[in-house]
Design a protein around this motif. Structure first.
Motif, PDB file in Angstrom:
ATOM      1  N   MET A   1       0.854  -1.179   0.000  1.00  0.00           N
ATOM      2  CA  MET A   1       0.000   0.000   0.000  1.00  0.00           C
ATOM      3  C   MET A   1       0.900   1.242   0.000  1.00  0.00           C
ATOM      4  SD  MET A   1      -3.024   1.146   2.654  1.00  0.00           S
ATOM      5  CE  MET A   1      -4.053  -0.249   2.320  1.00  0.00           C
ATOM      6  N   HIS A   2       0.485   2.247  -0.712  1.00  0.00           N
ATOM      7  CA  HIS A   2       1.264   3.477  -0.820  1.00  0.00           C
ATOM      8  C   HIS A   2       1.205   4.279   0.468  1.00  0.00           C
ATOM      9  CE1 HIS A   2       1.944   2.922  -5.079  1.00  0.00           C
ATOM     10  NE2 HIS A   2       0.663   2.576  -5.195  1.00  0.00           N
ATOM     11  N   ARG A   3       2.247   5.072   0.683  1.00  0.00           N
ATOM     12  CA  ARG A   3       2.326   5.903   1.891  1.00  0.00           C
ATOM     13  C   ARG A   3       1.157   6.881   1.967  1.00  0.00           C
ATOM     14  NH1 ARG A   3       6.885   6.769   4.883  1.00  0.00           N
ATOM     15  NH2 ARG A   3       6.561   9.022   4.904  1.00  0.00           N
ATOM     16  N   ALA A   4       0.756   7.442   0.836  1.00  0.00           N
ATOM     17  CA  ALA A   4      -0.349   8.409   0.830  1.00  0.00           C
ATOM     18  C   ALA A   4      -1.641   7.749   1.292  1.00  0.00           C
ATOM     19  CB  ALA A   4      -0.526   8.999  -0.565  1.00  0.00           C
ATOM     20  N   ALA A   5      -1.913   6.552   0.824  1.00  0.00           N
ATOM     21  CA  ALA A   5      -3.136   5.850   1.220  1.00  0.00           C
ATOM     22  C   ALA A   5      -3.088   5.464   2.695  1.00  0.00           C
ATOM     23  CB  ALA A   5      -3.329   4.610   0.353  1.00  0.00           C
ATOM     24  N   LYS A   6      -1.930   4.991   3.167  1.00  0.00           N
ATOM     25  CA  LYS A   6      -1.801   4.644   4.581  1.00  0.00           C
ATOM     26  C   LYS A   6      -2.020   5.864   5.464  1.00  0.00           C
ATOM     27  CE  LYS A   6       1.441   0.803   4.279  1.00  0.00           C
ATOM     28  NZ  LYS A   6       2.805   0.359   4.592  1.00  0.00           N
TER      29      LYS A   6
ATOM     30  N   ALA B   1      -3.687   8.621   4.772  1.00  0.00           N
ATOM     31  CA  ALA B   1      -5.091   9.042   4.730  1.00  0.00           C
ATOM     32  C   ALA B   1      -5.968   8.112   5.560  1.00  0.00           C
ATOM     33  CB  ALA B   1      -5.578   9.090   3.286  1.00  0.00           C
ATOM     34  N   LEU B   2      -5.714   6.803   5.485  1.00  0.00           N
ATOM     35  CA  LEU B   2      -6.506   5.858   6.268  1.00  0.00           C
ATOM     36  C   LEU B   2      -6.261   6.020   7.764  1.00  0.00           C
ATOM     37  CD1 LEU B   2      -6.229   2.674   4.041  1.00  0.00           C
ATOM     38  CD2 LEU B   2      -8.270   4.058   4.460  1.00  0.00           C
ATOM     39  N   LEU B   3      -5.021   6.287   8.146  1.00  0.00           N
ATOM     40  CA  LEU B   3      -4.737   6.534   9.567  1.00  0.00           C
ATOM     41  C   LEU B   3      -5.496   7.759  10.064  1.00  0.00           C
ATOM     42  CD1 LEU B   3      -0.911   5.819   9.727  1.00  0.00           C
ATOM     43  CD2 LEU B   3      -2.703   4.599  10.966  1.00  0.00           C
ATOM     44  N   SER B   4      -5.476   8.828   9.273  1.00  0.00           N
ATOM     45  CA  SER B   4      -6.187  10.040   9.682  1.00  0.00           C
ATOM     46  C   SER B   4      -7.695   9.836   9.691  1.00  0.00           C
ATOM     47  CB  SER B   4      -5.840  11.209   8.752  1.00  0.00           C
ATOM     48  OG  SER B   4      -4.579  11.715   9.061  1.00  0.00           O
ATOM     49  N   ALA B   5      -8.186   8.993   8.796  1.00  0.00           N
ATOM     50  CA  ALA B   5      -9.631   8.778   8.710  1.00  0.00           C
ATOM     51  C   ALA B   5     -10.152   7.889   9.828  1.00  0.00           C
ATOM     52  CB  ALA B   5      -9.984   8.161   7.354  1.00  0.00           C
TER      53      ALA B   5
ATOM     54  N   GLY C   1      -4.953  13.696  12.215  1.00  0.00           N
ATOM     55  CA  GLY C   1      -3.556  14.052  12.417  1.00  0.00           C
ATOM     56  C   GLY C   1      -2.624  12.869  12.502  1.00  0.00           C
ATOM     57  N   SER C   2      -3.144  11.657  12.692  1.00  0.00           N
ATOM     58  CA  SER C   2      -2.259  10.497  12.824  1.00  0.00           C
ATOM     59  C   SER C   2      -1.538  10.189  11.514  1.00  0.00           C
ATOM     60  CB  SER C   2      -3.030   9.283  13.324  1.00  0.00           C
ATOM     61  OG  SER C   2      -4.075   8.951  12.437  1.00  0.00           O
ATOM     62  N   GLY C   3      -2.142  10.511  10.386  1.00  0.00           N
ATOM     63  CA  GLY C   3      -1.461  10.338   9.106  1.00  0.00           C
ATOM     64  C   GLY C   3      -0.262  11.255   8.981  1.00  0.00           C
TER      65      GLY C   3
ATOM     66  N   VAL D   1      -7.396  14.076   6.677  1.00  0.00           N
ATOM     67  CA  VAL D   1      -7.428  13.017   5.659  1.00  0.00           C
ATOM     68  C   VAL D   1      -6.904  13.538   4.329  1.00  0.00           C
ATOM     69  CG1 VAL D   1      -8.946  11.519   4.311  1.00  0.00           C
ATOM     70  CG2 VAL D   1      -9.311  11.748   6.760  1.00  0.00           C
ATOM     71  N   ILE D   2      -7.437  14.668   3.891  1.00  0.00           N
ATOM     72  CA  ILE D   2      -7.053  15.209   2.583  1.00  0.00           C
ATOM     73  C   ILE D   2      -5.588  15.641   2.567  1.00  0.00           C
ATOM     74  CG2 ILE D   2      -7.468  17.114   0.965  1.00  0.00           C
ATOM     75  CD1 ILE D   2     -10.456  16.913   1.811  1.00  0.00           C
ATOM     76  N   ASP D   3      -5.158  16.354   3.608  1.00  0.00           N
ATOM     77  CA  ASP D   3      -3.798  16.868   3.618  1.00  0.00           C
ATOM     78  C   ASP D   3      -2.769  15.754   3.786  1.00  0.00           C
ATOM     79  OD1 ASP D   3      -2.092  19.243   3.489  1.00  0.00           O
ATOM     80  OD2 ASP D   3      -1.569  18.723   5.556  1.00  0.00           O
ATOM     81  N   SER D   4      -3.067  14.741   4.583  1.00  0.00           N
ATOM     82  CA  SER D   4      -2.107  13.641   4.724  1.00  0.00           C
ATOM     83  C   SER D   4      -1.973  12.874   3.415  1.00  0.00           C
ATOM     84  CB  SER D   4      -2.499  12.717   5.875  1.00  0.00           C
ATOM     85  OG  SER D   4      -3.736  12.111   5.636  1.00  0.00           O
ATOM     86  N   TYR D   5      -3.065  12.718   2.687  1.00  0.00           N
ATOM     87  CA  TYR D   5      -2.981  12.077   1.375  1.00  0.00           C
ATOM     88  C   TYR D   5      -2.145  12.924   0.418  1.00  0.00           C
ATOM     89  CZ  TYR D   5      -4.202   9.711  -2.928  1.00  0.00           C
ATOM     90  OH  TYR D   5      -4.136   9.034  -4.128  1.00  0.00           O
ATOM     91  N   ARG D   6      -2.391  14.225   0.417  1.00  0.00           N
ATOM     92  CA  ARG D   6      -1.653  15.134  -0.460  1.00  0.00           C
ATOM     93  C   ARG D   6      -0.164  15.106  -0.140  1.00  0.00           C
ATOM     94  NH1 ARG D   6       0.468  20.015   0.017  1.00  0.00           N
ATOM     95  NH2 ARG D   6      -0.322  20.276   2.121  1.00  0.00           N
ATOM     96  N   LEU D   7       0.180  15.172   1.139  1.00  0.00           N
ATOM     97  CA  LEU D   7       1.587  15.144   1.535  1.00  0.00           C
ATOM     98  C   LEU D   7       2.233  13.800   1.216  1.00  0.00           C
ATOM     99  CD1 LEU D   7       1.405  17.011   4.957  1.00  0.00           C
ATOM    100  CD2 LEU D   7       2.417  17.852   2.826  1.00  0.00           C
TER     101      LEU D   7
END
Length: 118
Positions: free
Chosen positions: A1-6, A8-12, A17-19, A101-107
């Motif tokens: 799994m990609h870092r961005a998806a992980k 976003a899922l952590l934050s969701a 903020g966990s992402g 969620v959105i910002d952790s995915y973007r980063l």
């Protein structure tokens, strides 16, 4: 799994903020977590306060143990100022959660792209 998806899922699903913590963006993660947790904390305090008031009314005999009557008391808001702060806390939590969620995915995507160019 990609870092961005992980991230976003952590934050969701874990905490807003966990992402960002996963992506090692500690300052931003702390800010988002604090905003989200302050919002939830305020909502929990208000819920407990309202529940204590209803229990006191029941124990004093002012309210019968009728589910419809208790539901009506739970549904009504106590005052306009309290309702405003409950709405602010709700928006604060929802905003922190959605932004996290959105910002952790973007980063995470930015990190992946910068690593692929190396």
């Amino acid at each position: 799994m990609h870092r961005a998806a992980k991230a976003a899922l952590l934050s969701a699903f874990i905490c807003p903020g966990s992402g960002h913590f996963y992506l090692r963006r500690y300052n931003k993660g702390t800010l988002i977590s604090c905003c989200g947790l302050l919002g939830v904390g305020f909502l929990l305090v208000q819920a407990v306060h309202q529940a204590k008031n209803i229990v006191n009314e029941i124990s004093q005999g002012n309210i019968s143990l009728d589910l419809n009557e208790i539901y009506a008391l739970v549904s009504q808001s106590s005052n306009v100022t309290n309702t405003m702060w409950v709405n602010v806390a709700t928006l604060m939590f929802a905003g922190a959660w959605l932004y996290g969620v959105i910002d952790s995915y973007r980063l995470g995507r930015q990190d992946e792209q910068s690593l692929s160019h190396i």
